[in-house]
Design a protein around this motif. Sequence first.
Motif, mmCIF file in Angstrom:
data_model
loop_
_atom_site.group_PDB
_atom_site.id
_atom_site.type_symbol
_atom_site.label_atom_id
_atom_site.label_comp_id
_atom_site.label_asym_id
_atom_site.label_seq_id
_atom_site.Cartn_x
_atom_site.Cartn_y
_atom_site.Cartn_z
ATOM 1 N N VAL A 11 0.835 -1.202 0.000
ATOM 2 C CA VAL A 11 0.000 0.000 0.000
ATOM 3 C C VAL A 11 0.870 1.253 0.000
ATOM 4 C CG1 VAL A 11 -1.640 1.337 1.376
ATOM 5 C CG2 VAL A 11 -1.965 -1.128 1.108
ATOM 6 N N LEU A 12 1.880 1.280 0.857
ATOM 7 C CA LEU A 12 2.746 2.449 0.932
ATOM 8 C C LEU A 12 3.517 2.657 -0.373
ATOM 9 C CD1 LEU A 12 4.155 2.121 4.555
ATOM 10 C CD2 LEU A 12 2.555 3.833 3.713
ATOM 11 N N ALA A 13 3.971 1.564 -0.991
ATOM 12 C CA ALA A 13 4.715 1.688 -2.243
ATOM 13 C C ALA A 13 3.834 2.244 -3.346
ATOM 14 C CB ALA A 13 5.286 0.327 -2.644
ATOM 15 N N GLU A 14 2.562 1.870 -3.326
ATOM 16 C CA GLU A 14 1.630 2.412 -4.324
ATOM 17 C C GLU A 14 1.515 3.923 -4.209
ATOM 18 O OE1 GLU A 14 -3.156 2.172 -5.400
ATOM 19 O OE2 GLU A 14 -2.217 0.569 -4.241
ATOM 20 N N VAL A 15 1.599 4.423 -2.976
ATOM 21 C CA VAL A 15 1.411 5.855 -2.735
ATOM 22 C C VAL A 15 2.717 6.628 -2.802
ATOM 23 C CG1 VAL A 15 0.593 7.570 -1.061
ATOM 24 C CG2 VAL A 15 -0.630 5.398 -1.337
ATOM 25 N N PHE A 16 3.789 6.065 -2.205
ATOM 26 C CA PHE A 16 5.030 6.823 -2.043
ATOM 27 C C PHE A 16 6.166 6.370 -2.950
ATOM 28 C CE2 PHE A 16 2.808 7.151 2.011
ATOM 29 C CZ PHE A 16 2.826 8.521 2.217
ATOM 30 N N GLY A 17 6.014 5.222 -3.617
ATOM 31 C CA GLY A 17 7.115 4.717 -4.421
ATOM 32 C C GLY A 17 8.121 3.991 -3.558
ATOM 33 N N ASP A 18 9.372 4.418 -3.591
ATOM 34 C CA ASP A 18 10.435 3.745 -2.848
ATOM 35 C C ASP A 18 10.208 3.825 -1.344
ATOM 36 O OD1 ASP A 18 11.769 3.027 -5.155
ATOM 37 O OD2 ASP A 18 13.060 4.805 -5.147
ATOM 38 N N LEU A 19 10.586 2.727 -0.663
ATOM 39 C CA LEU A 19 10.425 2.645 0.779
ATOM 40 C C LEU A 19 11.729 2.225 1.445
ATOM 41 C CD1 LEU A 19 7.132 0.524 1.051
ATOM 42 C CD2 LEU A 19 7.312 3.019 0.956
ATOM 43 N N LEU A 20 11.838 2.525 2.743
ATOM 44 C CA LEU A 20 12.836 1.928 3.621
ATOM 45 C C LEU A 20 12.104 1.023 4.609
ATOM 46 C CD1 LEU A 20 15.044 5.037 4.602
ATOM 47 C CD2 LEU A 20 15.086 3.681 2.499
ATOM 48 N N ALA A 21 12.794 0.010 5.131
ATOM 49 C CA ALA A 21 12.206 -0.885 6.130
ATOM 50 C C ALA A 21 13.248 -1.206 7.189
ATOM 51 C CB ALA A 21 11.706 -2.177 5.477
ATOM 52 N N LEU A 22 12.836 -1.149 8.460
ATOM 53 C CA LEU A 22 13.725 -1.419 9.587
ATOM 54 C C LEU A 22 13.028 -2.380 10.540
ATOM 55 C CD1 LEU A 22 13.581 1.897 8.929
ATOM 56 C CD2 LEU A 22 15.374 1.969 10.634
ATOM 57 N N GLY A 23 13.767 -3.385 11.019
ATOM 58 C CA GLY A 23 13.164 -4.310 11.959
ATOM 59 C C GLY A 23 14.167 -5.275 12.542
ATOM 60 N N PRO A 24 13.707 -6.135 13.474
ATOM 61 C CA PRO A 24 14.607 -7.103 14.117
ATOM 62 C C PRO A 24 14.922 -8.266 13.193
ATOM 63 C CG PRO A 24 12.372 -7.338 14.945
ATOM 64 C CD PRO A 24 12.358 -6.150 14.042
ATOM 65 N N SER A 25 16.164 -8.721 13.234
ATOM 66 C CA SER A 25 16.608 -9.787 12.329
ATOM 67 C C SER A 25 15.825 -11.078 12.525
ATOM 68 C CB SER A 25 18.104 -10.057 12.548
ATOM 69 O OG SER A 25 18.870 -8.933 12.188
ATOM 70 N N ASP A 26 15.450 -11.402 13.785
ATOM 71 C CA ASP A 26 14.756 -12.673 13.993
ATOM 72 C C ASP A 26 13.348 -12.667 13.426
ATOM 73 O OD1 ASP A 26 13.902 -10.914 15.925
ATOM 74 O OD2 ASP A 26 14.288 -12.227 17.623
ATOM 75 N N LEU A 27 12.736 -11.493 13.279
ATOM 76 C CA LEU A 27 11.443 -11.435 12.596
ATOM 77 C C LEU A 27 11.621 -11.752 11.118
ATOM 78 C CD1 LEU A 27 8.648 -8.802 13.057
ATOM 79 C CD2 LEU A 27 9.287 -9.550 10.791
ATOM 80 N N LEU A 28 12.660 -11.163 10.525
ATOM 81 C CA LEU A 28 12.926 -11.433 9.115
ATOM 82 C C LEU A 28 13.190 -12.914 8.881
ATOM 83 C CD1 LEU A 28 13.346 -10.027 6.329
ATOM 84 C CD2 LEU A 28 15.780 -9.936 6.881
ATOM 85 N N ALA A 29 13.792 -13.570 9.860
ATOM 86 C CA ALA A 29 14.089 -14.993 9.738
ATOM 87 C C ALA A 29 12.885 -15.869 10.049
ATOM 88 C CB ALA A 29 15.240 -15.356 10.682
ATOM 89 N N GLY A 30 11.761 -15.250 10.432
ATOM 90 C CA GLY A 30 10.563 -16.013 10.747
ATOM 91 C C GLY A 30 10.580 -16.675 12.098
ATOM 92 N N GLU A 31 11.478 -16.235 12.985
ATOM 93 C CA GLU A 31 11.619 -16.885 14.291
ATOM 94 C C GLU A 31 10.618 -16.363 15.317
ATOM 95 O OE1 GLU A 31 15.675 -16.229 15.310
ATOM 96 O OE2 GLU A 31 16.456 -17.456 13.658
ATOM 97 N N ARG A 32 10.101 -15.164 15.128
ATOM 98 C CA ARG A 32 9.117 -14.612 16.067
ATOM 99 C C ARG A 32 8.417 -13.434 15.414
ATOM 100 N NH1 ARG A 32 10.318 -9.737 18.629
ATOM 101 N NH2 ARG A 32 12.488 -9.023 18.508
ATOM 102 N N GLY A 33 7.304 -13.009 16.017
ATOM 103 C CA GLY A 33 6.643 -11.803 15.563
ATOM 104 C C GLY A 33 7.343 -10.561 16.101
ATOM 105 N N GLY A 34 6.867 -9.419 15.666
ATOM 106 C CA GLY A 34 7.470 -8.169 16.118
ATOM 107 C C GLY A 34 7.005 -7.003 15.280
ATOM 108 N N ASN A 35 7.747 -5.920 15.371
ATOM 109 C CA ASN A 35 7.385 -4.670 14.705
ATOM 110 C C ASN A 35 8.393 -4.329 13.622
ATOM 111 O OD1 ASN A 35 6.432 -4.694 17.569
ATOM 112 N ND2 ASN A 35 5.406 -2.808 16.937
#
Length: 252
Positions: free
Chosen positions: A184-208
């Motif tokens: 949704v954000l990319a549709e409106v703003f184009g390029d995005l940045l994303a920041l978060g915990p590595s273990d969420l990216l690895a699918g090990e736990r939920g988070g923000n």
Amino acid sequence: MNRSRVRVEPSPVFAGALELIVDDRPQSVVDPSRPVRLHYDYAHRVGAVLAVARPPGEPMRVLHVGGGAMTLARHVAATRPGSRQVVIEADPEVVRAVDERMPLDAATARSVRVRVGDAAEVLPTLAGPYDVAIVDAYVGLEAPGFADSADWYRRVRGLVPGGIVIANVVDEGDLRRVRAVAAVLAEVFGDLLALGPSDLLAGERGGNVVLVGGGGARMAGRLDALRQAGPHPAFVFGPDEVRDRLGAGPLG
């Protein structure tokens, strides 16, 4: 004995801090004596984005969609004196509890104007412009309907011409929610940045995950500073990585 659905209690984790609890779920943490202090990891990441969005100490005009204990509004007031901020909070019980149990200090109160109501209804009444909009509105772990609306984010974009929009996204660990909001954000703003915990990216736990739209090459040039800021271990994706890893990028 029934307990109030909104209450303020001493934090069991952070010494000297107070915790806003809504429906038995910790929602925000504030240290009244040190408003610059941020406790939750995602708030640190938002703070890191705010730190590089403008030169250090320079006042900003900030719109907060979702107020809670106004942790981030207090942080902005403390780090950027003279800032002008509007906080939209849907829950009048939250506003009342904050006023009574963890009130803003005088300087912050001068910086912040609180609007109580549904953000979808309040947003069209605002004139702007703002340098930053922070979207962090949840009831428990449930995001409001406008969080998935490209039309609503277009209204937000209209209030931050040349500025940035920061969205806090709660994800169960499968990245489904992050990918949906990023699209949704990319549709409106184009390029995005994303920041978060590595273990969420690895699918090990939920988070923000914190998504940032707007600012173009200026914000993309802040990636090294954001990577250094942490909290660690973390991922900080620029536009190319957001497209490759989260499947979100400009249309067409």
